[in-house]
Scaffold this active site. Structure first.
Site, PDB file in Angstrom:
ATOM      1  N   LYS A   1       1.003  -0.749  -0.253  1.00 40.36           N
ATOM      2  CA  LYS A   1      -0.109  -0.085   0.141  1.00 40.36           C
ATOM      3  C   LYS A   1       1.279   1.537   0.187  1.00 40.36           C
ATOM      4  CE  LYS A   1       0.807   0.671   4.438  1.00 40.36           C
ATOM      5  NZ  LYS A   1       0.563   2.346   4.972  1.00 40.36           N
TER       6      LYS A   1
ATOM      7  N   THR B   1      -3.777   5.754   3.625  1.00 37.20           N
ATOM      8  CA  THR B   1      -2.400   6.061   3.450  1.00 37.20           C
ATOM      9  C   THR B   1      -2.544   6.566   1.976  1.00 37.20           C
ATOM     10  OG1 THR B   1      -1.184   3.806   4.569  1.00 37.20           O
ATOM     11  CG2 THR B   1       0.154   4.878   3.146  1.00 37.20           C
TER      12      THR B   1
END
Length: 348
Positions: free
Chosen positions: A200, A257
């Site tokens: 990610k 994120t």
């Protein structure tokens, strides 16, 4: 340790005093545990001891008196029932190798570091298994999920996952870390939880590039969605449960994120999209943006095992081959057309 034992009798050491390591060490200390905390930088150790503040990595936060900083790794690791390791991925091997001499074979080791090693393509628990030969693989766990350090120390409600091959170990860690503002789920899918947390960061750099180029919300939403497909494709190839990527360590951490202003990886990508070079950006940063190194691991690993990851590979070329970010976007948009769901997860 059994769950019916006095939980606060558990002896805990935390290795690593960046923002995330400090936040987790303080969470446990505030809960009531006596925490020995290994700090690499002597000046940071002194700050915590004398001022109860990590002014370098987590400024403005008063740390619990139950947290005892030390530059002595042996002191922090020896005799502990649980050791939490929160160091940058590129120093995990060196740090855990040093830990091996002092670690009890009955200890539980929890990794809260997120990354994939460049040379070996191992996740952090993979490195721990290699470097801690005296420790059973079933006594190793990984903690991950959508959790900015600055919000955890403010006791903002946060939810994460801890994964271990041993359900008793996972439940032990769950009960140790859980607070009214820090909810912990368990999982047995260690590789899935780790890959979600590592890859990610690469997708977050890509999302930052999109924002730096001012390409809009449509573009960012599409990138996050297709980025999740890449993470799942890699994970399933490596034996992960595809359901993990619909959970906290997958889409949860990815969304945070890729969109949060506190994300270092998103910040790196945004500055690249705005025209800065990678070397310029990294020279200005005190903390590690894990996606920069992980992009190299993901690029090489995906090519090695034959997994299609066009966004991750595009970010590698932007970071390491100085490819134009706008050109990378155009190339992604003009790839061969195909069905969105052309494979079942089991066929990836």
């Amino acid at each position: 340790m059994k769950l019916h034992d006095d939980i606060f009798s558990v002896k805990i050491g935390v290795v690593g005093a960046g923002s995330w390591g400090t936040a987790l060490a303080n969470l446990l200390a505030v809960k009531g545990f006596a925490i020995d905390h290994w700090v690499f930088e002597p000046e940071v150790c002194e700050q915590i001891r004398e001022r109860r503040e990590n002014a370098v990595f987590l400024p403005g936060v008063t740390l619990s008196e139950n947290l005892s900083p030390s530059n002595d790794l042996a002191r922090v690791v020896s005799g502990k029932d649980l050791v939490l390791v929160v160091v940058p991925s590129h120093v995990m091997r060196e740090t855990s190798t040093k830990m091996a001499e002092y670690l009890s074979p009955d200890a539980v080791v929890v990794s809260a570091s997120k990354g994939i090693e460049n040379k070996t393509h191992l996740t952090m628990t993979g490195i721990l298994k290699q470097t801690l030969p005296g420790l059973s693989d079933r006594r190793i766990a990984a903690l991950s999920g959508p959790s900015f350090a600055a919000e955890v120390v403010r006791q903002v409600p946060t939810v994460v996952t801890v994964a271990s091959a041993d359900p008793d170990v996972a439940r032990m860690v769950q009960h140790i870390f859980a607070t009214p503002n820090f909810r912990v789920y368990t999982s047995d899918d260690v590789i899935g939880v780790e890959l979600g947390g590592a890859v990610k960061n690469v997708i977050a750099i890509a999302a930052g590039v999109i924002d730096g180029l001012n390409l809009g919300l449509n573009t960012r939403a599409a990138l996050i969605t297709r980025g999740l497909a890449e993470i799942q494709r890699l994970g399933v190839k490596l034996g992960a449960d595809p359901r993990t990527f619909a959970g906290l360590a997958g889409v949860g951490d990815l969304m945070l994120t890729c969109t949060g202003d506190l994300s270092r990886n998103h910040t790196v990508g945004k500055k690249i999209g705005q025209g800065q070079t990678l070397s310029e950006i990294l020279s200005e940063m005190k903390m590690v943006a894990e996606g920069v190194k992980t992009a190299k691991s993901v690029y090489n690993l995906s090519r090695k095992i034959g997994v299609e990851m066009p966004i991750s590979q595009a970010i590698y070329h932007v970071l390491y081959d100085s490819e134009s970010p706008l050109k990378a976007v155009q190339q992604l948009m003009t790839r061969d057309l195909k069905q969105e769901l052309d494979n079942r997860p089991s066929d990836f």
